[in-house]
Design an enzyme around this catalytic site. Structure first.
Site, PDB file in Angstrom:
ATOM      1  N   HIS A  72      -4.684  -0.661  14.753  1.00 29.22           N
ATOM      2  CA  HIS A  72      -5.137   0.661  14.294  1.00 29.22           C
ATOM      3  C   HIS A  72      -6.651   0.748  14.352  1.00 29.22           C
ATOM      4  CE1 HIS A  72      -1.286   1.659  11.768  1.00 29.22           C
ATOM      5  NE2 HIS A  72      -1.030   1.444  13.037  1.00 29.22           N
ATOM      6  N   TYR A 200      -3.602   6.985   2.987  1.00 28.70           N
ATOM      7  CA  TYR A 200      -3.799   6.736   1.559  1.00 28.70           C
ATOM      8  C   TYR A 200      -3.932   8.094   0.888  1.00 28.70           C
ATOM      9  CZ  TYR A 200      -4.878   1.750   2.318  1.00 28.70           C
ATOM     10  OH  TYR A 200      -4.814   0.410   2.632  1.00 28.70           O
ATOM     11  N   PRO A 293      -3.289  -4.269  -4.409  1.00 31.93           N
ATOM     12  CA  PRO A 293      -3.019  -4.175  -2.960  1.00 31.93           C
ATOM     13  C   PRO A 293      -3.689  -2.995  -2.251  1.00 31.93           C
ATOM     14  CG  PRO A 293      -1.127  -3.441  -4.234  1.00 31.93           C
ATOM     15  CD  PRO A 293      -2.124  -3.996  -5.213  1.00 31.93           C
ATOM     16  N   LYS A 297      -6.057  -6.743   0.917  1.00 33.17           N
ATOM     17  CA  LYS A 297      -6.919  -7.907   1.077  1.00 33.17           C
ATOM     18  C   LYS A 297      -6.289  -9.244   0.725  1.00 33.17           C
ATOM     19  CE  LYS A 297     -10.575  -5.872   2.552  1.00 33.17           C
ATOM     20  NZ  LYS A 297     -10.715  -5.952   4.013  1.00 33.17           N
ATOM     21  N   TYR A 385     -13.035  -2.589   4.810  1.00 32.54           N
ATOM     22  CA  TYR A 385     -11.602  -2.519   5.093  1.00 32.54           C
ATOM     23  C   TYR A 385     -11.226  -3.406   6.286  1.00 32.54           C
ATOM     24  CZ  TYR A 385      -6.896  -0.587   5.142  1.00 32.54           C
ATOM     25  OH  TYR A 385      -5.536  -0.441   5.077  1.00 32.54           O
TER      26      TYR A 385
HETATM   27  C1  PHB Z   1       1.414  -2.615   3.725  1.00 33.65           C
HETATM   28  O1  PHB Z   1       1.567  -2.276   4.916  1.00 33.65           O
HETATM   29  O2  PHB Z   1       2.286  -3.233   3.099  1.00 33.65           O
HETATM   30  C2  PHB Z   1       0.133  -2.280   3.030  1.00 33.65           C
HETATM   31  C3  PHB Z   1      -0.833  -1.603   3.724  1.00 33.65           C
HETATM   32  C4  PHB Z   1      -2.020  -1.287   3.078  1.00 33.65           C
HETATM   33  C5  PHB Z   1      -2.213  -1.644   1.757  1.00 33.65           C
HETATM   34  C6  PHB Z   1      -1.227  -2.350   1.084  1.00 33.65           C
HETATM   35  C7  PHB Z   1      -0.039  -2.678   1.725  1.00 33.65           C
HETATM   36  O3  PHB Z   1      -3.361  -1.309   1.148  1.00 33.65           O
END
Ligand code: PHB
Ligand code: APR
Length: 394
Positions: A72, A200, A293, A297, A385
């Site tokens: 991505h 998000y 999460p 990270k 990120y």
């Molecule tokens: C996931 O794909 O499980 C995932 C992606 C981004 C995050 C947390 C988990 O911030």
């Protein structure tokens, strides 16, 4: 039994460490409480920083990852029904990789078995002793028989709920903790991703995250109360809640749904132990620190820790020079606290406060408007990120 490094835990931290040590000609034994099937099936996160992918590639652990991953170049922030793209590659020069943690663990286990070096599953009652001496031991039960492993170093890679940290005497470390007044309800679904990239979402009803594992499998999360009973979330309620929180004011975007393959609730906490060492015991990954999460990270930080530990052990076993080992904790904690800050910042910006305090709400909106309109602010998010350079690598 005798080895140089006894490793407790066959998660990403323990298995990557074992592999780095093997490449350096250092013997190790990996002890895992769960069965191989359980460890390989355990659904966790799935975002890899570019530095993690570069390291795994360099040490020959990324063949399947590079073939099957999704790359991505950006992610979306969604609030007030509007989506804003953060162009990660354009702003930081780097990408992220989507590859399920349990897929990586499968690759790491296969690589370990291919070396012929010991990896013991389903061991019980692991007990550490002699950590403040020069020949620590790990005793454990395997197939009903009590066994003892003599080693020079113990690596505690047994996660947050492991036993290694319990062997650190009171007063020998400082613990920093923050519990968040919410949790994540996560699902794995047989549904094609509804967007190319991660979304998000900040919403009055709470946070939501659209992620994925493959062109056929999506991974989605909802903010819920910390004590939320899963039984109160039948599949249809989950989909309707996701549809509300991921909706765009302008319409024209639909969430594709499908059979839910797996669902669970994860607590949200920040935790740091300082130092990440007690005598001959070195803790790495979730055994020493937990991040919420939201910044994706956890796995990447575990890999960064063991990169430092493997380098320090290489110097010590080769020349007896313990300078890098003595600096292990300090070196790791610099990155740990950067990542802790970023994960707390993302969590604070994107989750609806339990008391829905209007002042906090306006601050969150202001932060979201700023990070989606200021190139400087977006670049800061992007570089954290995609992952800051690994210790000792740029
Ligand atoms: C996931 O794909 O499980 C995932 C992606 C981004 C995050 C947390 C988990 O911030
Ligand atoms: N004896 C042996 N093994 C143990 C014990 C024990 N007493 N307790 C726990 N383990 C094992 C667990 O079963 C698990 O396989 O230690 C392993 C720890 O792995 P993780 O929890 O995955 O931790 P880590 O390797 O540090 O990786 C951190 O994992 O949980 C995710 O989000 C987290 O992405 C982060 C990453």
């Amino acid at each position: 039994m005798r080895t140089q490094v006894g490793i407790v835990g066959a998660g990403p931290a323990g298995l990557v460490l074992a592999h780095l040590l093997h490449r350096q000609g250092i013997d190790s034994v990996v002890l895992e409480r769960q069965s191989r099937e359980h460890v390989e099936r355990r659904v966790r996160a799935g975002v890899l920083e570019h530095g993690t992918v570069d390291l795994l590639t360099e040490v020959g652990l990324a063949d399947r990852l590079l073939r099957e991953r999704m790359v991505h170049h950006g992610l979306e922030l969604l609030f007030e029904g509007e989506a804003y793209r953060i162009p990660l590659r354009e702003l930081s020069g780097q990408d992220i990789t989507i590859y399920g943690q349990h897929e990586l663990v499968k690759d790491l286990i296969a690589a370990r078995i291919a070396t012929g070096e010991p990896l013991l599953f389903a061991v019980d009652d692991v007990v550490l002793a002699g950590l403040d001496g020069v020949t620590p031991t790990i005793s454990f039960t395997e197939d009903g028989a009590r066994r003892e492993l003599h080693c020079d170093i113990v690596a505690g890679c047994d996660g947050f709920h492991g036993i290694s940290r319990d062997h650190v005497p009171d007063g020998a470390a400082t613990y920093y903790e923050r519990e968040y007044p919410f949790a994540w309800l996560g699902i794995l679904a047989q549904a094609r991703p509804s967007s190319e990239e991660l979304i998000y979402a900040y919403h009055d009803r709470g946070f939501a995250l659209h992620s994925m594992r493959s062109p056929e499998i999506t991974r989605l999360y909802l903010q819920v109360r910390p004590d939320e009973p899963l039984a109160e979330w039948p599949d249809e309620r989950i989909w309707s809640e996701l549809r509300s929180r991921l909706a765009r004011r302008a319409g024209g975007w639909t969430l594709s749904d499908g059979p839910i393959l797996e669902k669970g609730i994860t607590a949200m906490r920040s935790f740091v132990m300082d130092p990440m060492r007690y005598g001959r015991l070195f803790l790495a990954g979730d055994a020493a620190h937990i991040v919420p999460p939201t910044g994706a990270k956890g796995l990447n930080l575990a890999v960064a820790d063991v990169l430092v530990l493997a380098g320090a052990l290489d110097a010590w076993f080769r020349s007896g020079n313990s300078a890098l080992l003595d600096a292990y904790s300090q070196t790791c904690l610099r990155r740990v606290w950067r990542v802790q800050h970023f994960s707390w910042w993302m969590t604070s910006m994107l989750h609806r406060a339990a008391d829905a305090d209007p002042f906090t709400h306006q601050l969150q909106l202001s932060q979201l408007r700023y990070v989606t309109s200021s190139r400087a602010a977006a670049t800061s998010l992007a570089e954290n990120y995609v992952g800051l350079p690994l210790p000792g690598r740029g």
